[in-house]
Enzyme design. Structure first.
Site, PDB file in Angstrom:
ATOM      1  N   GLY A   4     -68.323 -63.875 -95.151  1.00  0.00           N
ATOM      2  CA  GLY A   4     -67.365 -64.990 -95.787  1.00  0.00           C
ATOM      3  C   GLY A   4     -67.570 -66.305 -94.756  1.00  0.00           C
ATOM      4  CD  GLN A   5     -65.256 -71.862 -95.313  1.00  0.00           C
ATOM      5  OE1 GLN A   5     -63.889 -71.602 -95.541  1.00  0.00           O
ATOM      6  NE2 GLN A   5     -65.367 -73.224 -95.252  1.00  0.00           N
ATOM      7  CG  ASP A  40     -68.997 -58.643 -96.758  1.00  0.00           C
ATOM      8  OD1 ASP A  40     -68.686 -60.032 -96.103  1.00  0.00           O
ATOM      9  OD2 ASP A  40     -68.917 -58.516 -97.607  1.00  0.00           O
ATOM     10  NE  ARG A  60     -71.721 -60.347-100.477  1.00  0.00           N
ATOM     11  CZ  ARG A  60     -72.244 -61.447-100.061  1.00  0.00           C
ATOM     12  NH1 ARG A  60     -73.649 -61.730-100.320  1.00  0.00           N
ATOM     13  NH2 ARG A  60     -71.631 -62.385 -99.502  1.00  0.00           N
ATOM     14  CG  ASP A 120     -64.630 -51.237-101.297  1.00  0.00           C
ATOM     15  OD1 ASP A 120     -63.528 -52.205-101.053  1.00  0.00           O
ATOM     16  OD2 ASP A 120     -64.603 -50.529-102.236  1.00  0.00           O
ATOM     17  CE1 TYR A 173     -56.368 -66.757-100.388  1.00  0.00           C
ATOM     18  CE2 TYR A 173     -54.697 -68.894-100.267  1.00  0.00           C
ATOM     19  CZ  TYR A 173     -55.780 -67.918 -99.677  1.00  0.00           C
ATOM     20  OH  TYR A 173     -56.370 -68.231 -98.362  1.00  0.00           O
ATOM     21  CE  LYS A 224     -54.431 -65.296 -97.544  1.00  0.00           C
ATOM     22  NZ  LYS A 224     -55.341 -64.499 -96.632  1.00  0.00           N
TER      23      LYS A 224
HETATM   24  N1  SER Z   1     -58.824 -72.760 -98.200  1.00  0.00           N
HETATM   25  C1  SER Z   1     -57.912 -71.958 -98.876  1.00  0.00           C
HETATM   26  C2  SER Z   1     -57.963 -72.082-100.360  1.00  0.00           C
HETATM   27  O1  SER Z   1     -58.160 -73.185-100.691  1.00  0.00           O
HETATM   28  C3  SER Z   1     -56.742 -72.189 -98.367  1.00  0.00           C
HETATM   29  O2  SER Z   1     -56.129 -71.105 -97.674  1.00  0.00           O
HETATM   30  O3  SER Z   1     -57.795 -71.134-101.054  1.00  0.00           O
END
Ligand code: SER
Length: 319
Positions: A11-12, A34, A36, A53, A142, A146
């Site tokens: 990921g980023q 990861d 994959r 996974d 999301y 969190k």
């Molecule tokens: N950058 C994230 C998003 O936009 C925020 O935690 O989902």
């Protein structure tokens, strides 16, 4: 932090964090994972890499034990816009993965890090100078995961003594790996489009301010927090951290300082706009500064100069 298992490494954040940890700790002390294994990817080829996974607790536990790690950094999760499109999957992956990771940390006595987000706040949170401890009633899946995640980190710290650490990341901007489906992604896309087409159609409305940070500061923050003296850490859920807050017009103007011919128009995405409207304008990072010395280096213009230079190099190399 001597030997680390990292989830969600493609990921980023993961792709840059793994490179930094390999430098700091030595290649043999970073186990990147990861779901994959893309061939030729530098994170896969540049050191130890295992397919994992995060829904498979046994497999995660097995990796932690066989590599004898002392730290677990859990990054695998869905970002805000994707979790909003698939809320059930968002809950299952974000919470299921986190519970598994915390259990592995508890069983093996590992130091633990996982990111929270500005998405952990909601529409009735104070919008400006948002305090560390305040109302958290997010309206996105999301955000729900969190907040629950932050509470779980607190719980594992007080109940089981797991050394949990975390930050509430703002939008993260980087030139190496694209973010996957977040609300703040416009602030990454805009640089790609500036270089490729000198124009950008923005999906976030004029006047919408959000917190942001350049990736080198985000990576420094993780490393600094993991190396911080545990005695000094009062907050075990996640620290507010931000390097800048801007709205689309301000990033446009910052790009125009380097590239005067750049233009921007708007085509607002109602889903991501709704998410952005429910988040703070600017959060207060005082506790992170006081408890572990958070000190970001990049403001908007410094980030813009570096992003445009590095991205130009990268995009030229792919032509
Ligand atoms: N950058 C994230 C998003 O936009 C925020 O935690 O989902």
């Amino acid at each position: 932090m001597k030997k680390v298992l990292v989830t969600g490494c493609l990921g980023q954040i993961g792709s840059e964090l793994v490179a930094r940890l390999r430098e700091d700790l030595g290649i043999e002390n970073v186990i990147a994972t990861d779901i994959r294994r893309p061939e030729g990817d530098p994170t896969v080829e540049g050191g130890m890499f295992e397919v994992l996974d995060v829904m498979d607790r046994e497999a995660m536990n097995h990796l932690a034990q066989s590599y004898e790690v002392d730290t677990l950094i859990h990054l695998a999760a869905l970002l805000s816009a994707v979790a909003e499109a698939k809320p059930q999957m968002g809950w299952e992956l974000n919470m299921g993965g986190l519970v598994n990771a915390l259990e592995v940390a508890r069983e093996n006595n590992l130091k633990f890090f996982t990111p929270s987000s500005i998405g952990a706040f909601g529409p009735n949170t104070p919008k400006d100078n948002t305090p560390q401890d305040t109302i958290q009633r997010p309206t996105t899946m999301y955000g729900v995961t969190k907040v629950a995640g932050e509470l779980l980190c607190d719980y594992y710290y007080t109940k089981f003594g797991v050394d949990t650490r975390g930050v509430r990341f703002p939008g993260l901007i980087s030139y190496k790996t694209l973010p996957g489906g977040g609300t703040t992604d416009y602030a990454v896309d805009i640089y790609y489009e500036a270089i490729k087409n000198k124009t950008y159609e923005c999906f976030i409305k004029e006047g919408t301010a959000m917190d942001m940070m350049y990736m080198p500061d985000a990576i420094d923050a993780i490393v600094q927090l993991m190396n911080a003296d545990p005695e000094k850490l009062i907050h075990r859920n996640a620290f507010n951290i931000s390097a800048m807050s801007f709205e689309p017009e301000e990033i446009k103007k910052s790009i125009q300082k380097v590239m005067p011919e750049f233009t921007m128009s708007y085509n607002v995405d109602p889903v991501r706009q709704g998410i952005a409207d429910s988040w703070p304008n600017a959060i207060d990072s005082t506790c992170a500064k006081e408890e572990w010395g958070f000190a970001p280096k990049y403001d908007l213009d410094a980030m813009t100069r570096d992003m445009l230079a590095k991205l130009t190099e990268k995009l030229m190399a792919t032509i």
